[in-house]
Design a protein around this motif. Structure first.
Motif, PDB file in Angstrom:
ATOM      1  N   GLN A 188       0.819  -1.213   0.000  1.00 30.76           N
ATOM      2  CA  GLN A 188       0.000   0.000   0.000  1.00 30.76           C
ATOM      3  C   GLN A 188       0.857   1.269   0.000  1.00 30.76           C
ATOM      4  OE1 GLN A 188      -2.638  -0.451   3.376  1.00 30.76           O
ATOM      5  NE2 GLN A 188      -3.460  -2.386   2.599  1.00 30.76           N
ATOM      6  N   SER A 189       1.972   1.239   0.708  1.00 24.42           N
ATOM      7  CA  SER A 189       2.811   2.434   0.801  1.00 24.42           C
ATOM      8  C   SER A 189       3.546   2.738  -0.494  1.00 24.42           C
ATOM      9  CB  SER A 189       3.835   2.273   1.935  1.00 24.42           C
ATOM     10  OG  SER A 189       3.186   2.131   3.182  1.00 24.42           O
ATOM     11  N   PHE A 190       3.896   1.683  -1.240  1.00 23.15           N
ATOM     12  CA  PHE A 190       4.664   1.893  -2.464  1.00 23.15           C
ATOM     13  C   PHE A 190       3.877   1.554  -3.731  1.00 23.15           C
ATOM     14  CE2 PHE A 190       7.858   1.415   0.872  1.00 23.15           C
ATOM     15  CZ  PHE A 190       8.615   2.557   0.656  1.00 23.15           C
ATOM     16  N   ASP A 191       2.568   1.374  -3.573  1.00 25.51           N
ATOM     17  CA  ASP A 191       1.658   1.271  -4.716  1.00 25.51           C
ATOM     18  C   ASP A 191       2.035   0.164  -5.695  1.00 25.51           C
ATOM     19  OD1 ASP A 191       0.323   3.724  -3.829  1.00 25.51           O
ATOM     20  OD2 ASP A 191       2.076   4.761  -4.600  1.00 25.51           O
ATOM     21  N   PHE A 192       2.182  -1.049  -5.186  1.00 19.50           N
ATOM     22  CA  PHE A 192       2.454  -2.164  -6.087  1.00 19.50           C
ATOM     23  C   PHE A 192       1.838  -3.427  -5.517  1.00 19.50           C
ATOM     24  CE2 PHE A 192       5.582  -3.082  -2.934  1.00 19.50           C
ATOM     25  CZ  PHE A 192       5.937  -4.416  -3.083  1.00 19.50           C
ATOM     26  N   ASN A 193       1.613  -4.388  -6.396  1.00 13.82           N
ATOM     27  CA  ASN A 193       1.081  -5.690  -6.004  1.00 13.82           C
ATOM     28  C   ASN A 193       2.197  -6.716  -6.160  1.00 13.82           C
ATOM     29  OD1 ASN A 193      -0.193  -8.144  -5.710  1.00 13.82           O
ATOM     30  ND2 ASN A 193      -1.916  -7.655  -7.047  1.00 13.82           N
ATOM     31  N   PRO A 194       2.632  -7.362  -5.068  1.00 17.28           N
ATOM     32  CA  PRO A 194       3.723  -8.337  -5.177  1.00 17.28           C
ATOM     33  C   PRO A 194       3.473  -9.421  -6.222  1.00 17.28           C
ATOM     34  CG  PRO A 194       3.289  -7.849  -2.874  1.00 17.28           C
ATOM     35  CD  PRO A 194       2.194  -7.171  -3.671  1.00 17.28           C
ATOM     36  N   ALA A 195       2.209  -9.705  -6.504  1.00 16.30           N
ATOM     37  CA  ALA A 195       1.901 -10.745  -7.492  1.00 16.30           C
ATOM     38  C   ALA A 195       2.225 -10.309  -8.913  1.00 16.30           C
ATOM     39  CB  ALA A 195       0.424 -11.130  -7.398  1.00 16.30           C
ATOM     40  N   ASN A 196       2.444  -9.003  -9.122  1.00 20.18           N
ATOM     41  CA  ASN A 196       2.662  -8.492 -10.474  1.00 20.18           C
ATOM     42  C   ASN A 196       4.114  -8.192 -10.804  1.00 20.18           C
ATOM     43  OD1 ASN A 196      -0.102  -8.624 -10.891  1.00 20.18           O
ATOM     44  ND2 ASN A 196      -0.447  -6.489 -10.304  1.00 20.18           N
ATOM     45  N   VAL A 197       5.020  -8.437  -9.859  1.00 23.37           N
ATOM     46  CA  VAL A 197       6.448  -8.214 -10.107  1.00 23.37           C
ATOM     47  C   VAL A 197       7.216  -9.424  -9.579  1.00 23.37           C
ATOM     48  CG1 VAL A 197       6.197  -5.705  -9.924  1.00 23.37           C
ATOM     49  CG2 VAL A 197       6.853  -7.036  -7.903  1.00 23.37           C
ATOM     50  N   PRO A 198       8.437  -9.654 -10.074  1.00 17.47           N
ATOM     51  CA  PRO A 198       9.243 -10.739  -9.506  1.00 17.47           C
ATOM     52  C   PRO A 198       9.465 -10.535  -8.013  1.00 17.47           C
ATOM     53  CG  PRO A 198      10.175 -10.008 -11.591  1.00 17.47           C
ATOM     54  CD  PRO A 198       9.095  -9.028 -11.237  1.00 17.47           C
TER      55      PRO A 198
END
Length: 446
Positions: free
Chosen positions: A130-140
């Motif tokens: 949430q803090s860095f605006d990313f979904n771990p499932a979408n990046v290595p």
């Protein structure tokens, strides 16, 4: 490690010096006076491809060979206090890196991240995503685990969160070997953990093994290699045993009994076995079964893109500033640093007070070392575009390494030969600047 070798006519005389996974080595870090504003640093950087790394310095045990910033013990209250500090740090660094920012890699290391409870890991995943605006499932993404902590509940959470790579430190499938290097694990726990990991179908399973252990033979080494291959891991890392000052093995009163075999013989046996099993060698340590799974996802270049570290012991890299918290190996030093770090305010997390500012020479050396020790090699075109010079102008010794068969050139790219790859742990330190060598000798002195 009080002297660094010059690779001459017989580089095999000293093939094991230091693992150059990063440059400059952490021993080169020192006080930044005055402290550096991270708002100013990161807002000057290209933040379109960031590696976000979170360090969790907790383990159920401290292995005898471990020289990482870690401590034994999984006290839930202490971990909660640590996560409170990470939350303050995360808020501040999210602000410092705000704007055009993209996280393209994410990893949890330590320590052993799965020492945390499932609830604690959930809190951490929610916080950073949430803090860095990313979904771990979408990046290595990658996480380290251990035989005891790779539980069904933990693995279920990792699968739900889309973690792609699970790395487990086995080191040896033989209990007597594991115990000999200060790792009191049971072989049955190792096999049960690997079986559980396989049932979840993570895209990448990595198994770490160590060679050069006391009394290890080709037969026992081959046993561990074959045992690992039974689980068809996508990656296998083969690490030489280093006995470092202030580690459990380093503090032993007597010298470790060693096999008559040289570590290089065990390395070659492991390399040849994995290649015969269909693995491709990417570095001295890393072997992959499927090259298409390497460096997937959005583009990231370790030579030029930034790394943002969260947690005590995590290092951050920008184009000119490398910084972290202070570092220790012995338990009292680690505990002292953790106590200070967990008392930091959100405001103070906006400044770096320990690190190194890279001059132009060190930036060039870093690019050369990071590139040359990787299977992709050192592109003359990329180096010239970045630094308006050729690699040999910074490190003349590269010419000699080419002449002695350690480096070969093809299509304007310098790469280590097979002989060169086997000597990576001597080649890396041989390319350090004189000032970095001096700091490393001082850091490694008893």
């Amino acid at each position: 490690m009080n002297q660094l070798p010059i690779l001459g006519s017989d580089p095999l005389a000293a093939p094991y010096v230091a693992y150059s996974y990063s440059y400059p080595h952490k021993s080169a870090y020192g006080p930044l006076d005055p402290p550096v504003s991270l708002d100013e640093v990161w807002q000057r950087e290209n933040r379109q491809s960031l590696f976000l790394y979170t360090h969790l310095p907790f383990c159920e045990m401290r292995c005898g060979f471990c020289n990482l910033f870690a401590k034994a013990g999984s006290d839930s209250a202490a971990i909660d206090t640590y996560l409170d500090s990470i939350e303050r740090q995360t808020r501040r660094l999210s602000e410092a890196t705000s704007g055009k920012r993209t996280v393209t890699r994410f990893a949890l290391g330590g320590g052993t991240p799965t020492v945390l409870s499932v609830a604690q890991l959930e809190r951490l995943f929610d916080l950073v995503s949430q803090s860095f605006d990313f979904n771990p499932a979408n990046v290595p993404t990658s996480i380290e685990t251990s035989p005891k902590t790779a539980t069904e509940e933990h693995l279920k959470l990792l699968h739900e969160r889309g973690i792609q790579r699970v790395s487990i430190g086995v080191q040896s499938f033989l209990e007597e070997e594991a115990h000999g290097i200060g790792r009191p694990q049971k072989a049955i726990e190792v096999r049960e953990a690997l079986a559980r990991i396989k049932t979840f179908g993570f895209p990448i399973l990595n198994i770490d093994l160590i060679y050069g252990q006391p009394n290890q033979t080709l037969e026992t080494w081959n046993h561990s290699l074959e045992a690992a291959l039974q689980y068809e891991p996508e990656e296998i890392f083969l690490y030489p045993l280093y006995v470092r000052p202030q580690t459990g093995l380093g503090r032993r009163a007597r010298t470790l009994e060693s096999s008559a075999l040289q570590p290089i013989d065990l390395y070659r046996a492991g390399r040849d076995k994995l290649k015969a099993a269909g693995y491709r060698q990417l570095s001295m340590r890393c072997f992959t079964r499927d090259l298409s799974q390497v460096d997937t996802g959005p583009a990231y270049c370790c030579q030029s893109d930034g790394m943002l570290g969260l947690g005590a012991g995590a290092r951050s890299y920008t184009s000119r500033l490398h910084y972290s918290s202070r570092f220790a190996v012995n338990s009292s030093g680690v505990q002292s640093i953790l106590e200070e770090w967990t008392q930091r305010s959100e405001e103070t997390f906006g400044y770096a007070d320990w690190g190194i500012v890279l001059n132009d020479e060190e930036r060039r050396r870093r690019f050369i070392i990071q590139s040359l020790l990787h299977y992709t090699g050192l592109s003359r075109t990329s180096f010239a575009r970045t630094f308006e010079s050729q690699p040999e102008e910074t490190i003349p010794e590269l010419t000699g390494m080419t002449e002695t068969g350690l480096i070969e050139e093809s299509d304007n790219v310098l790469r280590l030969t097979e002989k060169g790859v086997s000597l990576s742990d001597a080649i890396g330190p041989a390319l350090y600047s004189e000032s970095s060598r001096a700091r490393l000798r001082e850091f490694s002195a008893p």
